[in-house]
Write an enzyme that holds these catalytic residues in place. Structure first.
Site, short mmCIF file in Angstrom:
data_model
loop_
_atom_site.label_atom_id
_atom_site.label_comp_id
_atom_site.label_asym_id
_atom_site.label_seq_id
_atom_site.Cartn_x
_atom_site.Cartn_y
_atom_site.Cartn_z
N ASP A 61 5.68 -33.46 -16.60
CA ASP A 61 5.32 -32.44 -15.60
C ASP A 61 5.25 -31.05 -16.21
OD1 ASP A 61 5.54 -34.59 -13.80
OD2 ASP A 61 7.61 -34.09 -13.33
N GLU A 227 -0.03 -36.13 -5.24
CA GLU A 227 0.99 -35.11 -5.51
C GLU A 227 0.48 -34.13 -6.55
OE1 GLU A 227 4.35 -37.47 -6.58
OE2 GLU A 227 3.55 -38.06 -8.52
#
Length: 338
Positions: A61, A227
């Site tokens: 991420d 997401e």
């Protein structure tokens, strides 16, 4: 970042920190350094491999910002939010963490874990803003917090407190934050994972905190896997980048990078075929290929030579690495990577 990590999963809280801080030279699958000579308008015939990166490239991420000195600061998922830096977008080095002494205000959401998720780092008005998530796998008992720093260095960050939280009574999940400042100077926080999809709230530009009670829906898949929003303006459009499908399963991950666009930062966003992103629309920009598995949780920045896509992907052995590609736009203004 629906999950994000379980003890039985591919990445644990301990291993994510190790991944973020371990130096490596995983460049064998890569084709060439990431340099944009002239932005093409015709996409390649197949997805490119990530450009060459070296050093501290094990990540999850990643969020990237160009620093005032011309370098790059990376914040990423892991214990206390690991940091890394680069002078040239190719060689990266570990640079400590945002909260080396821990973040006890988050543990009510993390079950006591130090593992914090999906930071979003940007530089505005002479300081760094970092939005980050606290949650546990599969739960929407989640929160997004804000920290700021004038230098971006490890240990220099001041927690500014809670921005938004969610609970089991909500139809959204308050993780995966992303800050957008529109051309009118208005601040927006985009966020969301699974449940009813990607949301947006207005922020007070003076504080970086929530303003009012409005929550907009930007994209969704009817409860399906979506997401990691990143909302970036290019030309006349705001492009909403998201990740579809499943992360965090090593080489079995099915993450892929999707995009839609709108002339407004508030939407509605549609894909190349005119399908609304609130109805599952999205145009695929990057997906797994060869030894590159599950690319996603993307960040897009406008750099001096091109727009640049940063993301993580999994190698055949299940380790996650930093991916970097430059972005081109076709004659209709739709992005592709090369």
């Amino acid at each position: 970042m629906f999950r994000k990590l379980t003890a039985a999963g591919v990445l644990t809280a301990a291993t994510v920190t190790a991944l973020a801080l371990t130096l490596n030279a995983h460049a064998a699958v890569n084709a060439a350094p990431v340099v944009a000579a002239a932005t093409p308008t015709v996409p390649p015939g197949q997805y490119p491999n990530p450009g060459v990166v070296t050093g501290a490239t094990r990540t999850h991420d990643p969020s990237v910002v160009r620093t005032p000195s011309g370098g790059y600061l990376v914040a990423q998922t892991g214990d206390n939010l690991p940091l890394s830096t680069s002078a040239d977008r190719t060689a990266f080095r570990a640079a400590g963490s945002v909260f080396p002494d821990g973040a006890p205000w988050t543990t009510a959401y993390t079950g006591g874990s130090r593992n914090l998720w999906a930071p979003d780092v940007s530089y505005r008005n002479g300081r760094y803003y970092l939005y980050y998530s606290a949650s546990t796998f599969g739960s929407n008992r989640s929160a997004i917090f804000l920290a700021t720093s004038t230098t971006g260095a490890s240990g220099s960050w001041t927690n500014q407190g809670l921005v938004i939280e969610s609970s089991g009574s909500d139809n959204y999940n308050a993780i995966d934050p992303n800050l957008t400042v529109d051309t009118a100077g208005k601040w927006w926080l985009n966020f969301g994972s699974f449940w009813s999809g990607i949301k947006q709230i207005p922020l007070d530009a003076a504080t970086g905190k929530r303003s009012g009670t409005t929550i907009r829906s930007l994209a969704g898949r009817g409860g399906g896997a979506i997401e990691a929003p990143t909302l970036v303006r290019h030309g006349s459009y705001y492009y909403l980048w998201v990740s579809f499908d499943l992360c965090c399963r090593g080489a079995s991950s099915t993450y892929r990078v999707m995009v839609g666009r709108s002339t407004s930062p508030n939407g509605p966003f549609t894909d190349r075929n005119g399908v609304a992103m609130t109805s599952g629309g999205g145009t695929q920009v990057l997906a797994g290929h060869g030894s590159i598995h599950g690319p996603g949780h993307q960040t897009v920045i406008t750099d001096t030579d091109a727009d640049v896509l940063f993301y993580h992907y999994y190698a055949n052995n299940g380790t996650s690495f930093l991916g970097v590609n430059v972005i081109g736009y076709d004659s209709a203004g739709w992005p592709f990577v090369y």
